[in-house]
Enzyme design. Structure first.
Site, mmCIF file in Angstrom:
data_model
loop_
_atom_site.group_PDB
_atom_site.id
_atom_site.type_symbol
_atom_site.label_atom_id
_atom_site.label_comp_id
_atom_site.label_asym_id
_atom_site.label_seq_id
_atom_site.Cartn_x
_atom_site.Cartn_y
_atom_site.Cartn_z
ATOM 1 N N GLU A 156 0.850 -1.189 0.000
ATOM 2 C CA GLU A 156 0.000 0.000 0.000
ATOM 3 C C GLU A 156 0.884 1.237 0.000
ATOM 4 O OE1 GLU A 156 -3.154 2.335 2.930
ATOM 5 O OE2 GLU A 156 -3.039 0.139 3.002
ATOM 6 N N GLU A 161 -2.739 11.358 2.856
ATOM 7 C CA GLU A 161 -3.721 10.858 3.802
ATOM 8 C C GLU A 161 -3.902 11.951 4.850
ATOM 9 O OE1 GLU A 161 -4.395 6.727 6.357
ATOM 10 O OE2 GLU A 161 -2.356 7.401 5.905
#
Length: 298
Positions: A156, A161
């Site tokens: 990932e 974020e």
């Protein structure tokens, strides 16, 4: 002769107008990264979208996250995803009526995922303005489940974020926060969990992420190197640990734009979820580029 010229001019104008109406762009600027000698950057259309149409391109994107409902109490629902005025909009709002056996799903969250699943080394960028909630605003890549199982690892790459109204970890409000995760699926569990290797990086944007649009980009250089660009400038680099794997990020991945609930952050209020002035994350575009050899390259 005049009639022919006039007719031709009208045809050209109509064609241009039609292209604009269909959301076409004459050109897309190159990434803010100089291509290595012998190569050039080429737009990878499978993972690129200007969001200039009237609705999401369903040939290119899922309007939810296949195989994952979301994190309670936030459920991914297609109605949270829309394309409007040249932007992808993902709205987090109250799910009415609630869903689930005990009405545990009461927040409507949203996600889109690329239908193409083989994104490899290249440059990936979005221009985004986060919502002002305690829900996330994100841009990231992950390898498909079947390929992860075959490779024995799940990879990932979190390019950005953030949380527009972060409470418990305020840095998520004003930082360009990138992260890498590699979960080793075949390794022995430790305390009931498979070993995960992570490495992150953060850079202060200078304002909260819900105040203005910013460009968040990543040059996925190779299996061991990711370079991150804020508004076109290189600001941080991640080189994931290689103790358990000499080439951790060598797997093809897919692209995600997701707004979700985090179980370590405070829940959004119903008042905030119903406030259209702060409950929506807007993505101007997502662009992907790959390196191809030039005709002069040997």
């Amino acid at each position: 002769m005049m009639n022919k010229i006039t007719t031709l001019s009208l045809f050209v104008f109509a064609a241009a107008a039609g292209a604009c109406a269909m959301g076409a762009r004459i050109s897309v600027p190159p990434p803010p990264v100089e291509a290595p000698e012998g190569y050039k950057w080429v737009l990878n259309t499978d993972y690129s979208d200007e969001f200039d149409g009237k609705k999401l391109n369903r040939k290119k994107w899922h309007d939810t996250y296949p195989g994952w409902e979301g994190r309670v109490p936030g459920k991914f629902v297609p109605s949270s995803v829309s394309v409007k005025d040249g932007f992808l909009e993902i709205k987090c709002t109250v799910l009415d009526p609630p869903q689930g056996v005990s009405n545990e799903w009461w927040v409507a969250c949203g996600a889109i995922q690329s239908k193409a699943q083989d994104a490899r080394y290249g440059y990936y960028e979005t221009r985004m303005k986060a919502s002002g909630l305690t829900t996330s605003s994100t841009f990231w890549l992950m390898n498909p489940r079947d390929k992860a199982e075959a490779a024995g690892k799940r990879t990932e790459l979190d390019i950005q974020e953030c949380i527009g109204n972060a409470k418990r970890w305020p840095g998520f409000k004003h930082q360009f926060r990138a992260n890498t995760h590699v979960t080793f699926l075949n390794a022995a569990k430790v305390d009931g969990e498979r070993p995960v290797v992570k490495k992150d990086a953060s850079f202060d944007i200078g304002e909260n992420v819900d105040q203005n649009f910013h460009r968040y980009g990543c040059w996925w250089v190779d299996a061991n190197t990711m370079k991150f660009y804020l508004d076109g400038k290189l600001v941080q680099t991640i080189e994931p640990p290689t103790d358990l794997d000499k080439a951790p990020f060598d797997q093809p991945m897919f692209v995600n734009l997701v707004c979700e609930i985090y179980d370590w952050e405070t829940l959004p209020t119903k008042e905030g979820l119903l406030d259209d002035s702060r409950n929506t994350t807007r993505y101007d575009y997502v662009r992907s580029y790959k390196l191809v050899k030039t005709t002069e390259a040997k």
